[in-house]
Design a protein around this motif. Structure first.
Motif, PDB file in Angstrom:
ATOM      1  N   ASP A 160       0.863  -1.185   0.000  1.00 22.26           N
ATOM      2  CA  ASP A 160       0.000   0.000   0.000  1.00 22.26           C
ATOM      3  C   ASP A 160       0.896   1.230   0.000  1.00 22.26           C
ATOM      4  N   PHE A 161       0.924   1.965  -1.138  1.00 21.37           N
ATOM      5  CA  PHE A 161       1.743   3.174  -1.170  1.00 21.37           C
ATOM      6  C   PHE A 161       0.896   4.458  -1.149  1.00 21.37           C
ATOM      7  N   ASP A 162      -0.379   4.328  -0.805  1.00 22.41           N
ATOM      8  CA  ASP A 162      -1.208   5.500  -0.548  1.00 22.41           C
ATOM      9  C   ASP A 162      -0.563   6.342   0.556  1.00 22.41           C
ATOM     10  N   VAL A 163      -0.789   7.644   0.517  1.00 20.37           N
ATOM     11  CA  VAL A 163      -0.153   8.514   1.512  1.00 20.37           C
ATOM     12  C   VAL A 163      -0.715   8.293   2.919  1.00 20.37           C
ATOM     13  N   HIS A 164      -1.930   7.766   3.007  1.00 18.95           N
ATOM     14  CA  HIS A 164      -2.545   7.468   4.302  1.00 18.95           C
ATOM     15  C   HIS A 164      -2.361   5.992   4.634  1.00 18.95           C
ATOM     16  N   HIS A 165      -2.134   5.707   5.909  1.00 17.75           N
ATOM     17  CA  HIS A 165      -1.962   4.326   6.323  1.00 17.75           C
ATOM     18  C   HIS A 165      -3.202   3.507   6.004  1.00 17.75           C
ATOM     19  N   GLY A 166      -2.993   2.297   5.489  1.00 18.28           N
ATOM     20  CA  GLY A 166      -4.092   1.395   5.176  1.00 18.28           C
ATOM     21  C   GLY A 166      -4.579   0.654   6.409  1.00 18.28           C
ATOM     22  N   ASP A 233      12.188 -11.785   0.867  1.00 20.06           N
ATOM     23  CA  ASP A 233      12.228 -12.852   1.874  1.00 20.06           C
ATOM     24  C   ASP A 233      10.901 -13.604   1.940  1.00 20.06           C
ATOM     25  N   PHE A 234       9.799 -12.879   1.793  1.00 24.17           N
ATOM     26  CA  PHE A 234       8.477 -13.496   1.864  1.00 24.17           C
ATOM     27  C   PHE A 234       8.175 -14.334   0.617  1.00 24.17           C
ATOM     28  N   ALA A 235       8.754 -13.943  -0.522  1.00 22.51           N
ATOM     29  CA  ALA A 235       8.572 -14.655  -1.799  1.00 22.51           C
ATOM     30  C   ALA A 235       7.093 -14.873  -2.126  1.00 22.51           C
ATOM     31  N   PRO A 236       6.340 -13.796  -2.320  1.00 19.81           N
ATOM     32  CA  PRO A 236       4.902 -13.941  -2.564  1.00 19.81           C
ATOM     33  C   PRO A 236       4.608 -14.618  -3.889  1.00 19.81           C
ATOM     34  N   GLU A 237       3.483 -15.295  -3.927  1.00 24.51           N
ATOM     35  CA  GLU A 237       3.007 -15.900  -5.176  1.00 24.51           C
ATOM     36  C   GLU A 237       2.143 -14.939  -5.977  1.00 24.51           C
ATOM     37  N   LEU A 238       1.774 -13.838  -5.361  1.00 25.73           N
ATOM     38  CA  LEU A 238       0.984 -12.774  -5.988  1.00 25.73           C
ATOM     39  C   LEU A 238       1.231 -11.502  -5.206  1.00 25.73           C
ATOM     40  N   ILE A 239       1.376 -10.383  -5.925  1.00 21.50           N
ATOM     41  CA  ILE A 239       1.475  -9.077  -5.270  1.00 21.50           C
ATOM     42  C   ILE A 239       0.221  -8.279  -5.599  1.00 21.50           C
ATOM     43  N   LEU A 240      -0.450  -7.836  -4.541  1.00 19.90           N
ATOM     44  CA  LEU A 240      -1.568  -6.915  -4.654  1.00 19.90           C
ATOM     45  C   LEU A 240      -1.085  -5.530  -4.251  1.00 19.90           C
ATOM     46  N   VAL A 241      -1.521  -4.523  -4.974  1.00 17.09           N
ATOM     47  CA  VAL A 241      -1.079  -3.152  -4.718  1.00 17.09           C
ATOM     48  C   VAL A 241      -2.281  -2.289  -4.382  1.00 17.09           C
ATOM     49  N   SER A 242      -2.229  -1.606  -3.251  1.00 20.57           N
ATOM     50  CA  SER A 242      -3.168  -0.529  -2.970  1.00 20.57           C
ATOM     51  C   SER A 242      -2.541   0.736  -3.533  1.00 20.57           C
TER      52      SER A 242
END
Length: 311
Positions: A160-166, A233-242
């Motif tokens: 989540d790279f929105d300026v407000h915390h998710g 390190d986490f090696a995700p199988e999918l990346i979701l982006v906010s």
């Protein structure tokens, strides 16, 4: 392979009060930016309505019923000082859930390489039983649960790279060991959450506070030092982006000083991690961004990178 752009006209029927920053014009400007020849190769898909089963993986039934009952037959009804609903709001929010989950389906089934869900209202502030910050349902958290439960993935990352915390996404994924939630955000700033000490029930949360007035150089250093190594390190199988574009220097609701190039950089960095660990699979979901021109330009740069990766 290609890139999907998933949206729906219903998202224009969520009406907020005059002068409200989360307005219909946000999607109008975004659609205009993505209508030029550079984006003709996008696979344009209408978002389905979200399934109740997907929503209930994150929100309790009584919360869903509360939102349904709050929808007015006419006019605009305030859920709180910032968050409003109108007659079209439920369908708009359901299209947001449907877009995010359908994007996951398309990417994981190999129909497209990646996808961008351009919907509103946004979702990353909606907590388990509390609408807030313009948000009704936790779209990206619901999509993460969909990937885990429906598609059987073992590791999904949400960035989540929105300026407000998710805060909503953090709340919804706090107890989920199969999901890593990463948020970079201005601190101090509403909603006041997102301290580095907030780490999740399974050390599955990474918060990266950024100082007001800081620019893309500070962001890039934080991502290179903290976010990208943690994702690797986490090696995700999918990346979701906010994908919130309100860290742009022109945004009226915050005080970070990112440029359009910074959103391009961060998108490429996340796509690089996805290419290494997740077969390039990325699903991006629109969150904030309240200067209309900055939103349109930054989102267009974001989508252009996704298209390069999907080519």
């Amino acid at each position: 392979m290609s890139t999907a752009l998933i949206s729906h006209p219903d998202c224009d029927t969520h009406v907020t009060p005059p002068g409200h920053p989360e307005q219909v014009a946000r999607l109008i400007h975004l659609r205009q930016a993505l209508s030029v020849s550079e984006f003709q190769a996008l696979r344009r898909v209408e978002a389905p309505l979200g399934d109740e089963a997907d929503i209930l993986r994150c929100h309790p039934p009584e919360y869903l019923e509360r939102i349904r009952m709050a929808i007015p037959p006419a006019g605009i009804y305030p859920l709180d000082a910032d968050t409003h609903v109108s007659p079209g709001s439920l369908n708009a929010a359901l299209r947001g859930v449907g877009a995010a989950c359908h994007a996951v389906d398309m990417v994981l089934e190999g129909t497209v390489q990646n996808a961008f869900a351009a919907t509103r209202p946004p979702g990353h502030h909606a907590e388990r039983a509390t609408p807030m910050g313009f948000c009704l349902f936790g779209n990206v958290a619901i999509a993460a649960k969909h990937a885990l439960e429906v598609h059987g993935l073992s590791r999904v990352a949400v960035v989540d790279f929105d300026v407000h915390h998710g805060n909503g996404t953090q709340d919804l994924l706090w107890d989920e060991p199969r999901a890593l939630f990463v948020s970079s955000h201005q601190t101090p700033l509403w909603p006041g959450t997102g301290a580095e000490t907030e780490r999740g029930a399974h050390d599955n949360v990474l918060n990266v506070p950024l100082a007001a007035g800081s620019d893309g150089t500070a962001m890039r250093a934080a991502y290179q030092q903290q976010v990208l190594p943690r994702l690797a390190d986490f090696a995700p199988e999918l990346i979701l982006v906010s994908a919130g574009f309100d860290a742009h220097r022109a945004d009226p609701l915050a005080q970070l000083n990112w440029s359009g190039d910074d959103f391009i950089w961060i998108t490429r960095a996340l796509c690089d991690i996805a290419r290494t660990h997740a077969g390039g699979r990325v699903v991006s979901v629109l969150e904030g961004g309240y200067d209309l021109d900055a939103l349109a330009a930054a989102a267009a740069g974001h989508v252009a990178v996704l298209m390069d990766e999907g080519a």
